[in-house]
Design an enzyme around this catalytic site. Structure first.
Site, mmCIF file in Angstrom:
data_model
loop_
_atom_site.group_PDB
_atom_site.id
_atom_site.type_symbol
_atom_site.label_atom_id
_atom_site.label_comp_id
_atom_site.label_asym_id
_atom_site.label_seq_id
_atom_site.Cartn_x
_atom_site.Cartn_y
_atom_site.Cartn_z
ATOM 1 N N GLN A 52 0.821 -1.207 0.000
ATOM 2 C CA GLN A 52 0.000 0.000 0.000
ATOM 3 C C GLN A 52 0.857 1.261 0.000
ATOM 4 O O GLN A 52 0.544 2.237 0.670
ATOM 5 C CB GLN A 52 -0.918 -0.022 1.224
ATOM 6 C CG GLN A 52 -1.835 -1.222 1.215
ATOM 7 C CD GLN A 52 -2.675 -1.333 2.465
ATOM 8 O OE1 GLN A 52 -2.216 -1.071 3.565
ATOM 9 N NE2 GLN A 52 -3.930 -1.708 2.292
ATOM 10 N N CYS A 53 1.901 1.250 -0.792
ATOM 11 C CA CYS A 53 2.873 2.339 -0.850
ATOM 12 C C CYS A 53 2.822 2.979 -2.243
ATOM 13 O O CYS A 53 2.446 2.332 -3.216
ATOM 14 C CB CYS A 53 4.263 1.754 -0.580
ATOM 15 S SG CYS A 53 5.640 2.904 -0.720
ATOM 16 N N ALA A 54 3.213 4.223 -2.325
ATOM 17 C CA ALA A 54 3.274 4.883 -3.631
ATOM 18 C C ALA A 54 4.259 4.187 -4.571
ATOM 19 O O ALA A 54 4.124 4.281 -5.786
ATOM 20 C CB ALA A 54 3.654 6.351 -3.459
ATOM 21 N N THR A 56 4.609 0.912 -4.716
ATOM 22 C CA THR A 56 4.147 -0.465 -4.948
ATOM 23 C C THR A 56 4.147 -0.818 -6.429
ATOM 24 O O THR A 56 4.389 -1.973 -6.790
ATOM 25 C CB THR A 56 2.751 -0.682 -4.322
ATOM 26 O OG1 THR A 56 2.849 -0.449 -2.919
ATOM 27 C CG2 THR A 56 2.235 -2.088 -4.554
#
Length: 173
Positions: A52-54, A56
């Site tokens: 759930q990371c930018a 990803t």
């Protein structure tokens, strides 16, 4: 005197780099364990990941990198971590997300600590021996076939960039 100084300098130059812990097992997301030493003699790119990371979207590049070079010996090891509070709650959720969204079939560990006192021994020794510790998700560590750290790359470095593919190609020749 110059001969002695040259000998001392050559010893320091020829001394091998400090080794990181390649034997400590990681829990595999598929069950069982994985150890970096399992791939001795091959280059391994270790990446701390989060679903759930930018960054990803880099999973696509990591899988493409693995697909491009796996037949020549490259291993890409994804190490999901919630240390930056951006990972799903369970290994099953991470595995399903990665398979459905990115077609991931590269080796993956279970959710693992990569920072602080609870960090996996690989990441602790990486920090202690090289000074490099993940500051965010999708940091990359390239381990050479001889087991030495060949490079470290921050989150913004794209997995398919020449900064990463260049050293990998040199190791695979």
């Amino acid at each position: 005197m110059f001969r002695t100084l040259a000998l001392i300098i050559s010893i320091f130059i020829a001394a091998p780099a400090a080794a990181v812990d390649l034997k400590a097992p990681f829990a595999s997301i598929d069950g069982g364990t994985l150890a970096l030493s399992d791939w001795a003699g091959q280059p391994v790119l270790v990446v701390n990941t989060a679903s759930q990371c930018a960054f990803t979207r880099q999973y696509r590049g990591l899988q493409d990198l693995y697909d491009t070079y796996r037949d020549r010996g490259l291993i890409v090891l994804a190490v999901p971590s919630d240390d930056f509070r951006q990972e799903l709650a369970t290994n099953a959720e991470v595995k399903e997300f990665c398979e459905l969204q990115y077609g991931i079939d590269m080796p993956m560990t279970g959710i693992t600590h990569v920072t602080g006192s609870n960090a996996h021994p690989f990441f602790r020794t990486l920090r202690d021996k090289t000074g490099f510790a993940p500051g965010w998700n999708f940091n990359k560590v390239l381990i050479a076939p001889d087991g030495q750290v060949a490079g470290t790359f921050g989150s913004p470095v794209d997995p398919l960039s020449a900064k990463i593919t260049g050293p990998i190609e040199a190791m695979l020749r």
